[in-house]
Design a protein around this motif. Structure first.
Motif, PDB file in Angstrom:
ATOM      1  N   ASN B  77       0.807  -1.214   0.000  1.00 38.56           N
ATOM      2  CA  ASN B  77       0.000   0.000   0.000  1.00 38.56           C
ATOM      3  C   ASN B  77       0.846   1.272   0.000  1.00 38.56           C
ATOM      4  OD1 ASN B  77      -2.474  -1.359   0.077  1.00 38.56           O
ATOM      5  ND2 ASN B  77      -2.204  -1.715   2.287  1.00 38.56           N
ATOM      6  N   ARG B  78       2.173   1.122   0.067  1.00 40.44           N
ATOM      7  CA  ARG B  78       3.036   2.301   0.105  1.00 40.44           C
ATOM      8  C   ARG B  78       3.569   2.578  -1.294  1.00 40.44           C
ATOM      9  NH1 ARG B  78       3.499   3.778   5.888  1.00 40.44           N
ATOM     10  NH2 ARG B  78       4.995   5.254   5.039  1.00 40.44           N
ATOM     11  N   ASP B  79       3.945   3.834  -1.506  1.00 40.63           N
ATOM     12  CA  ASP B  79       4.492   4.256  -2.793  1.00 40.63           C
ATOM     13  C   ASP B  79       5.993   3.932  -2.806  1.00 40.63           C
ATOM     14  OD1 ASP B  79       5.412   5.491  -5.014  1.00 40.63           O
ATOM     15  OD2 ASP B  79       4.411   7.410  -4.649  1.00 40.63           O
ATOM     16  N   GLU B  96       5.772   8.898  10.581  1.00 41.41           N
ATOM     17  CA  GLU B  96       4.627   7.979  10.513  1.00 41.41           C
ATOM     18  C   GLU B  96       3.454   8.502  11.346  1.00 41.41           C
ATOM     19  OE1 GLU B  96       4.088   4.726   8.785  1.00 41.41           O
ATOM     20  OE2 GLU B  96       5.342   6.142   7.693  1.00 41.41           O
ATOM     21  N   SER B  99       0.843  10.640   9.668  1.00 40.73           N
ATOM     22  CA  SER B  99      -0.070   9.979   8.714  1.00 40.73           C
ATOM     23  C   SER B  99      -0.151  10.720   7.378  1.00 40.73           C
ATOM     24  CB  SER B  99      -1.492   9.855   9.293  1.00 40.73           C
ATOM     25  OG  SER B  99      -1.451   9.272  10.558  1.00 40.73           O
ATOM     26  N   ARG B 102       3.147   8.404   2.503  1.00 38.09           N
ATOM     27  CA  ARG B 102       2.826   7.030   2.110  1.00 38.09           C
ATOM     28  C   ARG B 102       3.960   6.373   1.345  1.00 38.09           C
ATOM     29  NH1 ARG B 102       0.131   5.065   5.347  1.00 38.09           N
ATOM     30  NH2 ARG B 102      -0.413   3.372   3.951  1.00 38.09           N
TER      31      ARG B 102
END
Lengths: 205, 205
Positions: B77-79, B96, B99, B102
């Motif tokens: 889910n991360r880039d 982190e 938020s 990403r």
């Protein structure tokens, strides 16, 4: 905090259980350990476990000790007729560091403080009375902090000693050496005048 | 200090090896542990030993991890085209917590600081260059502290990246949200005017 590691989170959690150490400080400490050789952490863990399991309290004075009776109580070079009543193990160390006292100690383990839920039954008072009854104690020196709790505890013990043939004293209260008179609080300054001592005595020590 | 117990002395010695903890604090901490159930000390010791032996560093970004690759690097889910370069594991946690990011990270493990004897070879710079060469990295975000050491480290890495097809950026520097302008230092205030951003951009985030 977002740890991304359960192991790290547990370590930080455990360290932050210590008084005065928050999560941030705990994290700083454990990350420091991660940068040091493994031996340092192993030595720290072992020292703590050994201490918690092997360190005893002297059966006579309740000071910390490696054996059943502490070095001070076991020593023949100390005056066994003199017992100095203190709150905590650290107070024993503080007085020992002065090298001015050659008697024994009695560590109460606290002082009477209803606000904190500490009553006389939580302190080692009865064992002190027993020492006076059974041992060769001739003088009890109260060396608790000069606070309301300390004074209350002194008075409670004094009452418990009742008619036992023992003299009691408290450590001198007054202006600390090196203190400026104008900054001393009124109670201390007032007492230090009422409880003045002969000049010759003050020069001797 | 006069300990009257070798076990206590060793415990205090080991605890006082931690940064920012002196002998007095160490004594306070270990005496606190003595008053708590044995399980607390055992849990603390175990957590520290487990951490030192089992905690790993992610093979990709050098963040702390329970496995070979950290949760962030392993996540789909991360880039993976975005890499944020930070000094320390704590900086990863700090970012982190916002938020807002990403992408992935790269933990250098410090910054170039000749005064502290830390040179580029002590930092994870070459593995960052390799990530750019071999992975799908398109942008590197420098998120080191805005100090001389941080800026030097940024510049060194920038030079090492050379002609590699990757864009670089640094986190915005300026007046912190909630700060009073009159108390801001001149360098920050000056830069915040020179590096001003379109009003619409500032309102969006």
């Amino acid at each position: 905090m977002n740890f991304s590691s359960k192991i790290l989170e547990e370590a930080v959690h455990q360290v932050s259980q210590l008084p005065g150490i928050g999560k941030r400080t705990a994290l700083r400490l454990v990350l420091h350990l991660m940068r040091q050789p493994e031996q340092q952490t192993d030595a720290l863990s072992k020292a703590l476990t050994d201490m918690r399991h092997d360190l005893k309290f002297c059966k006579k004075c309740h000071n910390v000790s490696d054996t059943d009776f502490c070095e001070i109580c076991a020593s023949h070079n100390r005056d066994h007729t003199l017992v100095c009543v203190v709150e905590d193990v650290r107070d024993v160390m503080a007085i020992e560091n002065t090298s001015q006292y050659r008697g024994l100690y009695h560590v109460l383990g606290g002082k009477i403080s209803p606000m904190d839920g500490i009553g006389p039954q939580d302190l080692k008072v009865s064992s002190l009375v027993n020492r006076v009854k059974n041992d060769e104690v001739k003088e009890i020196i109260f060396a608790l902090s000069p606070t309301i709790e300390g004074d209350t505890t002194n008075f409670y013990i004094f009452k418990q000693l009742g008619d036992l043939p023992v003299s009691t004293s408290t450590i001198a209260r007054g202006i600390a050496v090196g203190d400026e008179l104008e900054f001393a609080d009124e109670v201390t300054l007032g007492r230090s005048i009422l409880q003045r001592i002969p000049y010759e005595t003050s020069v001797k020590s």
